[in-house]
Each structure stands twice: as structure tokens, then as C-alpha cells.
Design a protein around this motif. Structure first.
Motif, PDB file in Angstrom:
ATOM      1  N   SER A 177      -0.974  -6.049  -0.678  1.00  0.00           N
ATOM      2  CA  SER A 177      -0.661  -5.379  -1.948  1.00  0.00           C
ATOM      3  C   SER A 177      -1.535  -5.960  -3.053  1.00  0.00           C
ATOM      4  O   SER A 177      -1.954  -7.110  -2.981  1.00  0.00           O
ATOM      5  N   ASN A 178      -1.776  -5.146  -4.063  1.00  0.00           N
ATOM      6  CA  ASN A 178      -2.534  -5.584  -5.243  1.00  0.00           C
ATOM      7  C   ASN A 178      -1.720  -5.195  -6.473  1.00  0.00           C
ATOM      8  O   ASN A 178      -1.562  -4.015  -6.717  1.00  0.00           O
ATOM      9  N   PRO A 179      -1.105  -6.144  -7.216  1.00  0.00           N
ATOM     10  CA  PRO A 179      -1.208  -7.579  -7.029  1.00  0.00           C
ATOM     11  C   PRO A 179      -0.418  -8.074  -5.817  1.00  0.00           C
ATOM     12  O   PRO A 179       0.502  -7.414  -5.350  1.00  0.00           O
ATOM     13  N   GLY A 180      -0.819  -9.259  -5.369  1.00  0.00           N
ATOM     14  CA  GLY A 180      -0.141  -9.907  -4.251  1.00  0.00           C
ATOM     15  C   GLY A 180      -0.592 -11.354  -4.186  1.00  0.00           C
ATOM     16  O   GLY A 180      -1.459 -11.780  -4.973  1.00  0.00           O
ATOM     17  N   GLY A 201       8.229 -11.694  -8.304  1.00  0.00           N
ATOM     18  CA  GLY A 201       9.625 -12.095  -8.113  1.00  0.00           C
ATOM     19  C   GLY A 201      10.538 -10.945  -7.708  1.00  0.00           C
ATOM     20  O   GLY A 201      11.764 -11.103  -7.653  1.00  0.00           O
ATOM     21  N   THR A 202       9.953  -9.767  -7.433  1.00  0.00           N
ATOM     22  CA  THR A 202      10.805  -8.628  -7.073  1.00  0.00           C
ATOM     23  C   THR A 202      11.144  -8.655  -5.581  1.00  0.00           C
ATOM     24  O   THR A 202      10.410  -9.235  -4.776  1.00  0.00           O
ATOM     25  N   LEU A 203      12.271  -8.014  -5.256  1.00  0.00           N
ATOM     26  CA  LEU A 203      12.683  -7.922  -3.856  1.00  0.00           C
ATOM     27  C   LEU A 203      12.222  -6.592  -3.295  1.00  0.00           C
ATOM     28  O   LEU A 203      12.371  -5.557  -3.962  1.00  0.00           O
ATOM     29  N   VAL A 204      11.702  -6.595  -2.092  1.00  0.00           N
ATOM     30  CA  VAL A 204      11.301  -5.337  -1.447  1.00  0.00           C
ATOM     31  C   VAL A 204      12.577  -4.564  -1.071  1.00  0.00           C
ATOM     32  O   VAL A 204      13.538  -5.126  -0.549  1.00  0.00           O
ATOM     33  N   GLU A 205      12.558  -3.266  -1.409  1.00  0.00           N
ATOM     34  CA  GLU A 205      13.751  -2.446  -1.163  1.00  0.00           C
ATOM     35  C   GLU A 205      13.895  -2.136   0.323  1.00  0.00           C
ATOM     36  O   GLU A 205      12.901  -2.029   1.047  1.00  0.00           O
ATOM     37  N   ASP A 206      15.159  -1.936   0.730  1.00  0.00           N
ATOM     38  CA  ASP A 206      15.436  -1.650   2.147  1.00  0.00           C
ATOM     39  C   ASP A 206      14.652  -0.435   2.632  1.00  0.00           C
ATOM     40  O   ASP A 206      14.126  -0.424   3.742  1.00  0.00           O
ATOM     41  N   LYS A 207      14.586   0.598   1.773  1.00  0.00           N
ATOM     42  CA  LYS A 207      13.905   1.826   2.231  1.00  0.00           C
ATOM     43  C   LYS A 207      12.406   1.565   2.487  1.00  0.00           C
ATOM     44  O   LYS A 207      11.807   2.211   3.341  1.00  0.00           O
ATOM     45  N   VAL A 208      11.839   0.607   1.796  1.00  0.00           N
ATOM     46  CA  VAL A 208      10.421   0.267   2.036  1.00  0.00           C
ATOM     47  C   VAL A 208      10.312  -0.451   3.377  1.00  0.00           C
ATOM     48  O   VAL A 208       9.437  -0.136   4.207  1.00  0.00           O
ATOM     49  N   PHE A 209      11.220  -1.399   3.623  1.00  0.00           N
ATOM     50  CA  PHE A 209      11.205  -2.084   4.929  1.00  0.00           C
ATOM     51  C   PHE A 209      11.382  -1.064   6.065  1.00  0.00           C
ATOM     52  O   PHE A 209      10.702  -1.137   7.097  1.00  0.00           O
ATOM     53  N   GLU A 210      12.311  -0.119   5.856  1.00  0.00           N
ATOM     54  CA  GLU A 210      12.556   0.891   6.905  1.00  0.00           C
ATOM     55  C   GLU A 210      11.286   1.694   7.176  1.00  0.00           C
ATOM     56  O   GLU A 210      10.920   1.941   8.324  1.00  0.00           O
ATOM     57  N   GLU A 236      -6.741  -3.282   0.045  1.00  0.00           N
ATOM     58  CA  GLU A 236      -5.698  -3.428  -0.978  1.00  0.00           C
ATOM     59  C   GLU A 236      -5.006  -2.104  -1.266  1.00  0.00           C
ATOM     60  O   GLU A 236      -5.657  -1.063  -1.360  1.00  0.00           O
ATOM     61  N   VAL A 237      -3.690  -2.174  -1.425  1.00  0.00           N
ATOM     62  CA  VAL A 237      -2.920  -1.013  -1.864  1.00  0.00           C
ATOM     63  C   VAL A 237      -2.254  -1.405  -3.180  1.00  0.00           C
ATOM     64  O   VAL A 237      -1.521  -2.403  -3.230  1.00  0.00           O
ATOM     65  N   ASN A 238      -2.525  -0.644  -4.220  1.00  0.00           N
ATOM     66  CA  ASN A 238      -1.964  -0.998  -5.531  1.00  0.00           C
ATOM     67  C   ASN A 238      -0.454  -0.821  -5.559  1.00  0.00           C
ATOM     68  O   ASN A 238       0.074   0.165  -5.033  1.00  0.00           O
ATOM     69  N   VAL A 239       0.225  -1.779  -6.160  1.00  0.00           N
ATOM     70  CA  VAL A 239       1.660  -1.627  -6.440  1.00  0.00           C
ATOM     71  C   VAL A 239       1.815  -1.769  -7.958  1.00  0.00           C
ATOM     72  O   VAL A 239       1.078  -2.519  -8.582  1.00  0.00           O
ATOM     73  N   GLU A 240       2.767  -1.027  -8.516  1.00  0.00           N
ATOM     74  CA  GLU A 240       2.822  -0.900  -9.975  1.00  0.00           C
ATOM     75  C   GLU A 240       4.127  -1.447 -10.535  1.00  0.00           C
ATOM     76  O   GLU A 240       5.187  -1.323  -9.908  1.00  0.00           O
ATOM     77  N   ALA A 241       4.018  -1.976 -11.764  1.00  0.00           N
ATOM     78  CA  ALA A 241       5.207  -2.524 -12.443  1.00  0.00           C
ATOM     79  C   ALA A 241       6.279  -1.450 -12.591  1.00  0.00           C
ATOM     80  O   ALA A 241       7.472  -1.715 -12.384  1.00  0.00           O
ATOM     81  N   GLU A 242       5.863  -0.208 -12.914  1.00  0.00           N
ATOM     82  CA  GLU A 242       6.875   0.831 -13.147  1.00  0.00           C
ATOM     83  C   GLU A 242       7.626   1.192 -11.854  1.00  0.00           C
ATOM     84  O   GLU A 242       8.703   1.739 -11.908  1.00  0.00           O
ATOM     85  N   GLY A 260       8.522  -1.130  -9.737  1.00  0.00           N
ATOM     86  CA  GLY A 260       9.117  -2.389  -9.278  1.00  0.00           C
ATOM     87  C   GLY A 260       8.218  -3.117  -8.287  1.00  0.00           C
ATOM     88  O   GLY A 260       8.699  -3.893  -7.461  1.00  0.00           O
ATOM     89  N   PHE A 261       6.925  -2.855  -8.347  1.00  0.00           N
ATOM     90  CA  PHE A 261       5.924  -3.477  -7.461  1.00  0.00           C
ATOM     91  C   PHE A 261       6.219  -3.201  -5.980  1.00  0.00           C
ATOM     92  O   PHE A 261       5.886  -4.000  -5.119  1.00  0.00           O
ATOM     93  N   GLN A 262       6.878  -2.063  -5.715  1.00  0.00           N
ATOM     94  CA  GLN A 262       7.149  -1.684  -4.321  1.00  0.00           C
ATOM     95  C   GLN A 262       5.932  -0.937  -3.776  1.00  0.00           C
ATOM     96  O   GLN A 262       5.237  -0.236  -4.517  1.00  0.00           O
ATOM     97  N   TYR A 263       5.703  -1.069  -2.454  1.00  0.00           N
ATOM     98  CA  TYR A 263       4.676  -0.235  -1.830  1.00  0.00           C
ATOM     99  C   TYR A 263       5.075   1.226  -1.988  1.00  0.00           C
ATOM    100  O   TYR A 263       6.232   1.589  -1.747  1.00  0.00           O
ATOM    101  N   ASP A 264       4.118   2.066  -2.369  1.00  0.00           N
ATOM    102  CA  ASP A 264       4.302   3.513  -2.298  1.00  0.00           C
ATOM    103  C   ASP A 264       3.860   3.883  -0.880  1.00  0.00           C
ATOM    104  O   ASP A 264       2.686   3.723  -0.516  1.00  0.00           O
ATOM    105  N   ILE A 265       4.794   4.352  -0.069  1.00  0.00           N
ATOM    106  CA  ILE A 265       4.501   4.510   1.360  1.00  0.00           C
ATOM    107  C   ILE A 265       3.394   5.541   1.600  1.00  0.00           C
ATOM    108  O   ILE A 265       2.581   5.388   2.512  1.00  0.00           O
ATOM    109  N   GLU A 266       3.324   6.570   0.743  1.00  0.00           N
ATOM    110  CA  GLU A 266       2.254   7.565   0.929  1.00  0.00           C
ATOM    111  C   GLU A 266       0.883   6.931   0.678  1.00  0.00           C
ATOM    112  O   GLU A 266      -0.065   7.133   1.432  1.00  0.00           O
ATOM    113  N   LYS A 267       0.813   6.095  -0.379  1.00  0.00           N
ATOM    114  CA  LYS A 267      -0.460   5.399  -0.673  1.00  0.00           C
ATOM    115  C   LYS A 267      -0.816   4.455   0.473  1.00  0.00           C
ATOM    116  O   LYS A 267      -1.966   4.320   0.868  1.00  0.00           O
ATOM    117  N   LEU A 268       0.213   3.804   0.994  1.00  0.00           N
ATOM    118  CA  LEU A 268       0.000   2.851   2.084  1.00  0.00           C
ATOM    119  C   LEU A 268      -0.521   3.579   3.330  1.00  0.00           C
ATOM    120  O   LEU A 268      -1.500   3.153   3.957  1.00  0.00           O
TER     121      LEU A 268
END
Ligand SMILES: Cc1ncc(COP(=O)(O)O)c(C=O)c1O
Length: 381
Positions: free
Chosen positions: A121-124, A178-187, A141-147, A149-157
Motif C-alpha cells: 500500500s502507498n502509504p505503507g 494506525g487504522t485497522l483493516v476492515e473485515d470486508k477487506v480481509f475477506e 504500489e496501490v494507493n490508499v486514501e485518508a478519506e 480510512g486508508f483501506q485497500y480499494d479492492i477494485e484498484k488492488l
């Protein structure tokens, strides 16, 4: 004649260390510096852990251990994963390492051939990129954004995945945000059928919600974890890698050749950390949480923007674009003029530019003083 390996040449400095090194120079010149840059607990490790380390030393447990690590420690790690996440891990699928950093290196060495790709991830965490380069792989690198919550956007990934993609890094709680990865992202990650390299080093330092282990979602994964952060044991250099069985022989051979084994006294300390330190760690968590709440409030009052509040680790990644578009120079200006160490967002990738990472792994008193100094400097500027 200078001969420089072209992969080493592409590596970028770990800027936070450069800030720290300059801060140390200023301290030597007699300046008082407040450290809000380093990702290192200011707590000493709990006494029960220190005692276990010195007992191991006085009892002569100072020899090489099994290359995978002592069985007692690997069993304790397996039990820890069962109790914390309800996942069964065989002690035979764990290699104990000298900090989590060699675990990252060995995982990539076991997975990647030259020119394979590794998604980050970028940042990472900046070192992922350089570990990939050290293994002759290409970091993508796959950009993750503050808006978001710095989660991976799965389509971008998914768009970044090619036939050469051999691993995807995930880090929760995340450094730097310091953010937590959401369950749906892990799934979603688990469904991609690509090994997931889950860096769980900040597990245990969670103040809201729950950190999930990748092993709760898929076995096609490598877990990197260690004792540096949760147990305030950075200097003992103790970490581990949990890997699918098929990779274990290769990992063992890598460990035997590159590192032989993790330090024996640190391994004894690690057993005490897992079995005896809960009350101390709970106490640290309470202190970190108070600092987190204070820092978020105070940074916002100064004018930094925090779109997603951090829930774990000990970092706040704040948008500093009201003050600068050049986080590198801003961090060094603040260090030279306000005598506070902070980490430029660009250290974590180009998409971290305009942000500053503040670490609250310091006493509340120092955090208050550090932020007072920054506020004063920004007002006077
Ligand atoms: C995300 C992350 N992973 C790994 C590490 C390395 O930790 P260690 O080698 O001390 O276990 C760090 C250190 O800051 C980190 O922030």
C-alpha cells in the motif's frame, strides 16, 4: 571503481531514521529534543520479561537454539494464536526470528523469483518496498486514501494484479496511519488466491475495535509478528513468521544459513512475555490510549486534519497540507527550529506526501511539550 548492486541502489532511505540521527546530533550539541518521530515504545519492557532474560543468561541458556526457535516458545506462540484468534497453528509452521524484519525478508525470499511482483500500500511501511527489492522482486504500489480510512480499494488492488504478482502485503493496525483493516477487506483479500503477507506486529496495541489475524480468513498466508511493539522489546530483536507447511523446509534452510537462530535469551524472554506480562501490557495500553486521545484532539486544534482516527499502534497520520506540501522539509524545519522530531508522510510513499506521522509512544508530558513547541513554531512562522 564503485560497484553498486542495482537493487540496493534503488532502495530509499528510511527517513525516520535520518530524522532521529539528526535529532541525536542536536542533542549532542546540548539541545533538548522531543521525540515524536520514532515508532518505539518509551516503556521499558515489563520486569517479568527482563527477569526471564537475565535468568536465561545466568542459567547458561546462551547457546544456539533449534533454527526454528525453541519448541517451548513456538508452542506458546501457537497457543497465543489459538486464544486470541481461535486459529490452530502448528509449532512446526513457525520460525522464530531476530525481530520481525528478518521474517519479512525470509517470507519474500521463499515466495519470490527475480522480477516477480509484490503489492504494497502507498502509504505503507517503507521497508516492505526495500525488502522486495532486496529479493530482486518489484514492489507494486496501490494507493490508499485518508478519506477511505486508508483501506485497500479492492477494485484498484485487482487492477494492480498481474501474472507476476506473488504476494500482497497487509498491515493492521497500520503503520503509519494506525487504522485497522476492515473485515470486508480481509475477506476480499482472502478470495484473491494470492499469498497474503500479513504484518501483525501492532496487534495488541488496539484501543477501539479488534485486530483480525489473516489466519481467521485464509491459510494461504504468511503472518509476520514480533515482540518489539506490544511487549516493548525492540532491542531484544525477537519476532516470528507463521507460514504454510509447504514453505517450512525452505524457510528453515534460509534461517539456518542466514541467521542460524534467534537470540536464545530473547527467546526465553519471549516465553515470559506471552505467559506472564498481561497486566503490564494492559497498563501500557491505557497510557497509550490517553496519549492517543490527547494527540488527536490537540493536532486538530493546531490545524492538522485527521480524517480517520487511528484505532491502534501508536501513530497519528495527520494531513498537514494547511502548512506544507513538502513533508520532508517541513519535518526537518520543525526539528531544527522547534526541536521536535516528527516523520514526514513521504517516508511512507508518494501518496503520504502532505502528511506527517506523529508517534505517541512517548510520555504524555513530552507529547504536550512537543505539540506546544510545534504550535508556537507554526504561529510564529
Ligand atoms: C509495520 C512494521 N513492521 C515491522 C517492523 C519491524 O519491527 P521489528 O523488526 O523490530 O520486529 C516495524 C518497525 O517499526 C513496523 O512498523
Amino acid at each position: 571503481m564503485t560497484i553498486l548492486n542495482r537493487h540496493a541502489e534503488q532502495m530509499t532511505p528510511f527517513i525516520v531514521m535520518e530524522v532521529l540521527e539528526r535529532a541525536t546530533e542536536l542533542e549532542k550539541q546540548g539541545h533538548n529534543i522531543i521525540h515524536l518521530e520514532v515508532g518505539e515504545p518509551d516503556f521499558d519492557m515489563p520486569i517479568c520479561i527482563a527477569e526471564a532474560a537475565s535468568q536465561a543468561q545466568s542459567e547458561g541458556l546462551t547457546h544456539y537454539t533449534h533454527s526454528l526457535g525453541s519448541l517451548e516458545l513456538r508452542e506458546a506462540i501457537a497457543l497465543f494464536y489459538l486464544q486470541e484468534y481461535g486459529v490452530k497453528v502448528s509449532p512446526d509452521c513457525i520460525v522464530v526470528t531476530s525481530g520481525s524484519s528478518p521474517a519479512i525478508l525470509m517470507a519474500l525470499m521463499a515466495i519470490c523469483n527475480a522480477d516477480d511482483e509484490v503489492i504494497i500500500s502507498n502509504p505503507g511501511y517503507p521497508c516492505y518496498r526495500n525488502f522486495a527489492l532486496a529479493c530482486r522482486a518489484t514492489p507494486v504500489e496501490v494507493n490508499v486514501e485518508a478519506e477511505d480510512g486508508f483501506q485497500y480499494d479492492i477494485e484498484k488492488l485487482k487492477a494492480a494484479i498481474t501474472t507476476k504478482t506473488k504476494a500482497i502485503f497487509v498491515n493492521s493496525p497500520m503503520n503509519p496511519s494506525g487504522t485497522l483493516v476492515e473485515d470486508k477487506v480481509f475477506e476480499a483479500l482472502a478470495k484473491l488466491n494470492i499469498p497474503i503477507l500479513s504484518d501483525e506486529i501492532y496487534h495488541g496495541l488496539v484501543y477501539e475495535g479488534r485486530a483480525r489475524s489473516i489466519l481467521e480468513f485464509t491459510d494461504n498466508a504468511f503472518v509476520v509478528n514480533g515482540f518489539s511493539k506490544r511487549f516493548a522489546m525492540t532491542g531484544l530483536r525477537l519476532g516470528y513468521l507463521i507460514a504454510p507447511k509447504a514453505y517450512m523446509r525452505t524457510l528453515q534452510i534460509l534461517q539456518q544459513n542466514l541467521f542460524i537462530c534467534a537470540p536464545s535469551t530473547a527467546q526465553a524472554a519471549g516465553i515470559a512475555a506471552l505467559k506472564k506480562s498481561k497486566a503490564d501490557i494492559d497498563n501500557m495500553l491505557q497510557v497509550y490510549n490517553e496519549s492517543r486521545i490527547y494527540m488527536i484532539k490537540r493536532l486538530r486544534a493546531i490545524g492538522f486534519e485527521i480524517k480517520t482516527e487511528p484505532k491502534g499502534a501508536f501513530y497519528v497520520l495527520a494531513d498537514a497540507r494547511k502548512f506544507t506540501s513538502d513533508s520532508y522539509h517541513f519535518a526537518f524545519d520543525v526539528l531544527e527550529n522547534a526541536h521536535v522530531g516528527i516523520t514526514p508522510g513521504v517516508d511512507f510513499g508518494s501518496n503520504g506526501e502532505g502528511f506527517i506521522r506523529f508517534s505517541y509512544a512517548n510520555s504524555l508530558e513530552n507529547i504536550v511539550e512537543g505539540l506546544n513547541r510545534i504550535e508556537k513554531y507554526l504561529i510564529s512562522d
